[in-house]
Structures are given as C-alpha cells and as structure tokens.
Design a protein around this motif. Structure first.
Motif, PDB file in Angstrom:
ATOM      1  N   ARG A   1      18.155  -7.736   9.392  1.00 61.55           N
ATOM      2  CA  ARG A   1      16.744  -8.156   9.351  1.00 61.55           C
ATOM      3  C   ARG A   1      15.813  -6.973   9.621  1.00 61.55           C
ATOM      4  O   ARG A   1      14.810  -6.794   8.931  1.00 61.55           O
ATOM      5  CB  ARG A   1      16.511  -9.255  10.381  1.00 61.55           C
ATOM      6  N   ALA A   2      16.139  -6.159  10.613  1.00 59.19           N
ATOM      7  CA  ALA A   2      15.316  -4.988  10.927  1.00 59.19           C
ATOM      8  C   ALA A   2      15.265  -4.019   9.746  1.00 59.19           C
ATOM      9  O   ALA A   2      14.198  -3.478   9.428  1.00 59.19           O
ATOM     10  CB  ALA A   2      15.851  -4.278  12.173  1.00 59.19           C
TER      11      ALA A   2
ATOM     12  N   ASN B   1      10.794  -3.203   3.468  1.00 59.76           N
ATOM     13  CA  ASN B   1       9.654  -3.898   2.869  1.00 59.76           C
ATOM     14  C   ASN B   1       8.310  -3.342   3.332  1.00 59.76           C
ATOM     15  O   ASN B   1       7.287  -3.631   2.713  1.00 59.76           O
ATOM     16  CB  ASN B   1       9.722  -5.393   3.151  1.00 59.76           C
ATOM     17  N   ASN B   2       8.314  -2.576   4.412  1.00 57.00           N
ATOM     18  CA  ASN B   2       7.074  -2.024   4.950  1.00 57.00           C
ATOM     19  C   ASN B   2       7.101  -0.498   4.990  1.00 57.00           C
ATOM     20  O   ASN B   2       6.397   0.126   5.790  1.00 57.00           O
ATOM     21  CB  ASN B   2       6.820  -2.588   6.358  1.00 57.00           C
ATOM     22  N   LYS B   3       7.897   0.089   4.114  1.00 59.90           N
ATOM     23  CA  LYS B   3       8.093   1.534   4.111  1.00 59.90           C
ATOM     24  C   LYS B   3       6.771   2.303   3.982  1.00 59.90           C
ATOM     25  O   LYS B   3       6.542   3.270   4.699  1.00 59.90           O
ATOM     26  CB  LYS B   3       9.044   1.933   2.984  1.00 59.90           C
TER      27      LYS B   3
END
Length: 50
Positions: free
Chosen positions: A7-8, A14-16
């Motif tokens: 998950r991490a 997804n938030n790179k």
C-alpha cells in the motif's frame, strides 16, 4: 506487514510528482515546518487539478 508495504509503495507511486515537488523544495531550502510542507502539497495539488 506485507500488505502495508504494498500500500505504501502504491501511494508513493501514485503521488510521485507531488513527492518530488516537496523533496525539491526541502532540498533547496533545507528545513520546513509541517505547515510549510502542507502549503507546498496544497499548491502542487491545485496545479495538478486535484
């Protein structure tokens, strides 16, 4: 624990762009408060249309 790790990694992937923007500011200025980091995140998300 494995599920949390997966998950991490997904969250980071997804938030790179956001993470890189915050890291660049931290690298440039060296020290930021939590409020400063939140402002950077808010500004970046606004730019990304989130």
């Amino acid at each position: 624990m494995d599920a949390l790790w997966v998950r991490a990694r997904l969250i980071a992937r997804n938030n790179k762009t956001l993470i890189r923007a915050v890291a660049a500011k931290l690298d440039h200025y060296g020290f930021w408060t939590g409020e400063d980091v939140q402002r950077i995140i808010d500004e970046r998300e606004k730019e990304l249309g989130r």
